[in-house]
Design a protein around this motif. Structure first.
Motif, PDB file in Angstrom:
ATOM      1  N   GLU A 152       0.812  -1.210   0.000  1.00  0.00           N
ATOM      2  CA  GLU A 152       0.000   0.000   0.000  1.00  0.00           C
ATOM      3  C   GLU A 152       0.849   1.264   0.000  1.00  0.00           C
ATOM      4  O   GLU A 152       0.324   2.360  -0.161  1.00  0.00           O
ATOM      5  N   GLY A 153       2.149   1.116   0.226  1.00  0.00           N
ATOM      6  CA  GLY A 153       3.044   2.272   0.232  1.00  0.00           C
ATOM      7  C   GLY A 153       2.846   3.171   1.442  1.00  0.00           C
ATOM      8  O   GLY A 153       3.073   4.376   1.368  1.00  0.00           O
ATOM      9  N   ARG A 154       2.427   2.581   2.545  1.00  0.00           N
ATOM     10  CA  ARG A 154       2.209   3.360   3.770  1.00  0.00           C
ATOM     11  C   ARG A 154       3.136   2.860   4.864  1.00  0.00           C
ATOM     12  O   ARG A 154       3.638   1.741   4.815  1.00  0.00           O
ATOM     13  N   GLU A 155       3.334   3.703   5.858  1.00  0.00           N
ATOM     14  CA  GLU A 155       4.156   3.340   7.004  1.00  0.00           C
ATOM     15  C   GLU A 155       3.275   2.708   8.080  1.00  0.00           C
ATOM     16  O   GLU A 155       2.160   3.170   8.341  1.00  0.00           O
ATOM     17  N   LYS A 156       3.788   1.637   8.697  1.00  0.00           N
ATOM     18  CA  LYS A 156       3.043   0.966   9.760  1.00  0.00           C
ATOM     19  C   LYS A 156       2.962   1.872  10.984  1.00  0.00           C
ATOM     20  O   LYS A 156       3.979   2.403  11.408  1.00  0.00           O
ATOM     21  N   PRO A 157       1.766   2.024  11.572  1.00  0.00           N
ATOM     22  CA  PRO A 157       1.642   2.834  12.780  1.00  0.00           C
ATOM     23  C   PRO A 157       1.902   2.028  14.056  1.00  0.00           C
ATOM     24  O   PRO A 157       1.492   2.425  15.134  1.00  0.00           O
ATOM     25  N   PHE A 158       2.548   0.893  13.927  1.00  0.00           N
ATOM     26  CA  PHE A 158       2.878   0.061  15.076  1.00  0.00           C
ATOM     27  C   PHE A 158       4.177  -0.658  14.777  1.00  0.00           C
ATOM     28  O   PHE A 158       4.602  -0.756  13.629  1.00  0.00           O
ATOM     29  N   SER A 159       4.825  -1.159  15.834  1.00  0.00           N
ATOM     30  CA  SER A 159       6.118  -1.807  15.629  1.00  0.00           C
ATOM     31  C   SER A 159       5.995  -3.317  15.481  1.00  0.00           C
ATOM     32  O   SER A 159       6.728  -3.920  14.711  1.00  0.00           O
ATOM     33  N   GLU A 160       5.096  -3.931  16.213  1.00  0.00           N
ATOM     34  CA  GLU A 160       4.939  -5.380  16.103  1.00  0.00           C
ATOM     35  C   GLU A 160       3.587  -5.822  16.604  1.00  0.00           C
ATOM     36  O   GLU A 160       2.888  -5.102  17.296  1.00  0.00           O
ATOM     37  N   VAL A 161       3.245  -7.041  16.214  1.00  0.00           N
ATOM     38  CA  VAL A 161       2.029  -7.673  16.713  1.00  0.00           C
ATOM     39  C   VAL A 161       2.454  -8.870  17.547  1.00  0.00           C
ATOM     40  O   VAL A 161       3.412  -9.567  17.213  1.00  0.00           O
ATOM     41  N   MET A 162       1.773  -9.052  18.651  1.00  0.00           N
ATOM     42  CA  MET A 162       2.031 -10.188  19.532  1.00  0.00           C
ATOM     43  C   MET A 162       0.724 -10.951  19.715  1.00  0.00           C
ATOM     44  O   MET A 162      -0.350 -10.420  19.451  1.00  0.00           O
ATOM     45  N   ILE A 163       0.833 -12.175  20.163  1.00  0.00           N
ATOM     46  CA  ILE A 163      -0.350 -12.995  20.412  1.00  0.00           C
ATOM     47  C   ILE A 163      -0.687 -12.889  21.893  1.00  0.00           C
ATOM     48  O   ILE A 163       0.125 -13.231  22.747  1.00  0.00           O
TER      49      ILE A 163
END
Length: 169
Positions: A152-163
């Motif tokens: 999508e050419g966008r920057e992620k607004p978060f660093s990681e996903v955890m369970i």
């Protein structure tokens, strides 16, 4: 009077000693950075790694405390093998790590994150999902999110996903 002079002298020696020790620590830490830069300039093979570590340290200094957002109850129907007659489901609660500056934007992206998680995890056969670790699930999701934001050419607004929670039936 003599005792007072001795106390003042000891206090003065302690202050000067602390200042010298602080200066030495500062000087030594600057020496490590200069040596790393010199090593990088000479084309050391670890130059990129050293720069990345230094950038990460600077980034962490500037960061505010992390914020955690949840994506509750992501329910996925796992792929069945042709001989399996019963349906298998997975339920996961995801935790997204962001910071205060990006928290609002990350909250706006939660529905999209849920969709990417469902799309990614629903491709797993039951046999594979049963033997995967929590870290493997998190890695799969992080890769999927990275690819989605890159496409999508966008920057992620978060660093990681955890369970946060995972149930497989």
């Amino acid at each position: 009077m003599k005792n007072m002079k001795m106390i003042v002298a000891f206090a003065l020696v302690a202050v000067v000693g602390a200042a010298v020790a602080g200066g030495a620590v500062w000087y030594m830490s600057k020496g490590d950075e200069a040596a790393a830069e010199e090593h990088d300039a000479k084309g050391g093979k670890d130059g990129k790694e050293a720069k990345a570590k230094k950038a990460k340290k600077e980034e962490k200094k500037d960061e505010t405390p992390p914020k955690y957002l949840t994506v509750d109850k992501v329910i996925i129907m796992l792929k069945r093998v042709p001989t399996d007659t019963s349906a298998h489901y997975m339920s996961a609660d995801l935790v997204i790590t962001t910071n205060a500056k990006l928290e609002k934007e990350a909250k706006e992206h939660l529905p999209m994150l849920r969709s990417v998680a469902v799309r990614t995890l629903s491709n797993l056969p039951m046999a594979t999902a049963q033997v995967m670790t929590i870290d493997q699930f998190a890695n799969e999701l992080n890769k999927a999110f990275d690819e989605t934001y890159e496409q999508e050419g966008r920057e992620k607004p978060f660093s990681e996903v955890m369970i946060g929670k995972l149930i497989i039936e």
